[in-house]
Design an enzyme around this catalytic site. Structure first.
Site, short mmCIF file in Angstrom:
data_model
loop_
_atom_site.label_atom_id
_atom_site.label_comp_id
_atom_site.label_asym_id
_atom_site.label_seq_id
_atom_site.Cartn_x
_atom_site.Cartn_y
_atom_site.Cartn_z
N CYS A 32 0.84 -1.21 0.00
CA CYS A 32 0.00 0.00 0.00
C CYS A 32 0.87 1.26 0.00
O CYS A 32 1.52 1.56 1.00
CB CYS A 32 -0.91 -0.05 1.23
N CYS A 35 0.04 3.88 2.62
CA CYS A 35 0.45 3.38 3.94
C CYS A 35 1.93 3.70 4.17
O CYS A 35 2.32 4.14 5.25
CB CYS A 35 0.24 1.87 4.05
#
Length: 108
Positions: A32, A35
């Site tokens: 991600c 993230c």
């Protein structure tokens, strides 16, 4: 990892739900991009406010049980837990000033 701590399906209850301090849980995954972008900000908050809030990270790929329990469908998602209850949910890679404002009640 510095001030943040990894948690898992097996250790979540002890790390988060039984913690005396408010706990910020960062639900993330290695693939991600957002993230990864927010990770250093979360680390800074963990370091700067270690006396007021605990910060833990949960890899949703490796720990699907907890992610499912709390209905995490998009990442990054950050939940704040107080006395075992979710009191705030933040979704997306927020810039540090916004994240600090959102957490003001817990780190102020």
């Amino acid at each position: 990892m510095g001030a943040t701590k990894e948690t898992t399906d097996a250790t979540f209850d002890a790390d988060v739900l039984m913690n005396d301090k408010p706990v910020l849980v960062d639900f993330w995954a290695p693939w991600c991009g957002p993230c990864r972008a927010v990770a250093p900000i979360i680390e800074e908050i963990a370091t700067e406010h270690a006396d007021k809030i605990s910060v833990v990270k949960l890899n949703t790929d490796e720990n699907p049980e907890i992610a499912s329990r709390y209905g995490i469908t998009g990442i990054p998602t950050m939940n704040v837990y107080v006395k075992g209850e979710v009191v705030k949910t933040l979704v997306g890679a927020l810039p540090k000033p916004k994240l600090v404002r959102e957490l003001a009640d817990f780190i102020g």
